[in-house]
Design a protein around this motif. Structure first.
Motif, mmCIF file in Angstrom:
data_model
loop_
_atom_site.group_PDB
_atom_site.id
_atom_site.type_symbol
_atom_site.label_atom_id
_atom_site.label_comp_id
_atom_site.label_asym_id
_atom_site.label_seq_id
_atom_site.Cartn_x
_atom_site.Cartn_y
_atom_site.Cartn_z
ATOM 1 N N VAL A 171 -71.759 34.478 -72.640
ATOM 2 C CA VAL A 171 -70.678 34.692 -71.683
ATOM 3 C C VAL A 171 -71.172 34.288 -70.309
ATOM 4 O O VAL A 171 -72.195 34.803 -69.826
ATOM 5 C CB VAL A 171 -70.225 36.163 -71.681
ATOM 6 C CG1 VAL A 171 -69.119 36.385 -70.652
ATOM 7 C CG2 VAL A 171 -69.753 36.573 -73.071
ATOM 8 N N GLY A 172 -70.479 33.367 -69.668
ATOM 9 C CA GLY A 172 -70.840 32.936 -68.320
ATOM 10 C C GLY A 172 -70.136 33.770 -67.264
ATOM 11 O O GLY A 172 -69.053 34.311 -67.497
ATOM 12 N N LEU A 173 -70.741 33.871 -66.096
ATOM 13 C CA LEU A 173 -70.128 34.598 -64.993
ATOM 14 C C LEU A 173 -68.942 33.790 -64.455
ATOM 15 O O LEU A 173 -69.037 32.576 -64.252
ATOM 16 C CB LEU A 173 -71.143 34.846 -63.890
ATOM 17 C CG LEU A 173 -72.371 35.690 -64.299
ATOM 18 C CD1 LEU A 173 -73.239 35.986 -63.087
ATOM 19 C CD2 LEU A 173 -71.936 36.988 -64.959
ATOM 20 N N GLY A 174 -67.852 34.483 -64.201
ATOM 21 C CA GLY A 174 -66.620 33.807 -63.847
ATOM 22 C C GLY A 174 -66.687 33.017 -62.558
ATOM 23 O O GLY A 174 -66.091 31.953 -62.442
ATOM 24 N N ASP A 175 -67.419 33.504 -61.559
ATOM 25 C CA ASP A 175 -67.476 32.792 -60.281
ATOM 26 C C ASP A 175 -68.614 31.781 -60.222
ATOM 27 O O ASP A 175 -68.851 31.168 -59.181
ATOM 28 C CB ASP A 175 -67.612 33.782 -59.122
ATOM 29 C CG ASP A 175 -68.828 34.688 -59.269
ATOM 30 O OD1 ASP A 175 -69.613 34.478 -60.223
ATOM 31 O OD2 ASP A 175 -68.992 35.595 -58.440
#
Length: 199
Positions: free
Chosen positions: A169-173
């Motif tokens: 899961v990547g960080l949204g920002d």
């Protein structure tokens, strides 16, 4: 006996003519019979509900569907007004409800995955095991640790149960966050954003 030869020849020709005429009719009739009676070409009945044995989603107690990564969409990001906090959300995009498998909290891995999963905050256990309806979202708060030797991460692994493959899961920002895996913690899955932010 010459007189018999023409007669025999005419009889043989007549027999061949009858056979040639009847053969296409028989073949067509046979095909039609196969289409209605042959199980291989008949219309199949509707498949039964999927189970573990036929490749369907895993089932829990009572036959309830267990949430799998293929049914879900994850999102993670830092909380701008909460130091050393990230919020992880998961939304059910399947057309059926699913239950979170034990241990009912995300198993987080930062780095190469050789470390044990991030410990859970025991006091955050909700009153009941979470069921995620279609299009519903569950939340988990991540404390990123207090140590000074944390590493910057832009993505991390999330597993739903022990001995399962983690989803990255990547960080949204897209802004890396500093995390200390030795002191980081995570809550159980919470039914609302407000419940998760209490921690």
């Amino acid at each position: 006996m010459p007189p018999l030869f023409p007669s025999a020849r005419r009889a043989l020709a007549a027999a061949l003519t009858v056979t040639a005429v009847l053969a296409p009719v028989t073949a067509c009739h046979g095909t039609g019979a196969n289409r209605s009676d042959d199980p291989a070409t008949a219309v199949s009945p509707a498949p039964a509900s999927p189970t573990v044995t036929d490749g369907g989603p895993p089932r829990g107690p009572g036959g309830r569907v267990i949430c799998t990564p293929e049914m879900l969409r994850f999102h993670a990001g830092a909380l701008p007004h909460r130091a050393r906090r990230m919020l992880l959300t998961v939304t059910n995009y399947a057309n059926r409800p699913c239950d979170f498998a034990a241990p009912h909290h995300p198993l987080l891995s930062f780095g190469d995955g050789r470390r044990p999963a991030v410990p859970v905050i025991g006091r955050s256990r909700p009153g009941s095991v979470g069921t995620l309806a279609p299009n519903a979202t569950a939340y988990a708060l991540i404390t990123t640790g207090t140590g000074g030797n944390g590493r910057k991460v832009s993505q991390f692994g999330v597993a739903l149960a022990a001995h399962t493959v983690a989803t990255q899961v990547g960080l949204g920002d897209r802004t890396p966050a500093r995390v200390d895996p030795r002191t980081a913690r995570v809550t159980y899955w919470q039914p609302s954003r407000a419940a998760a932010l209490r921690w």
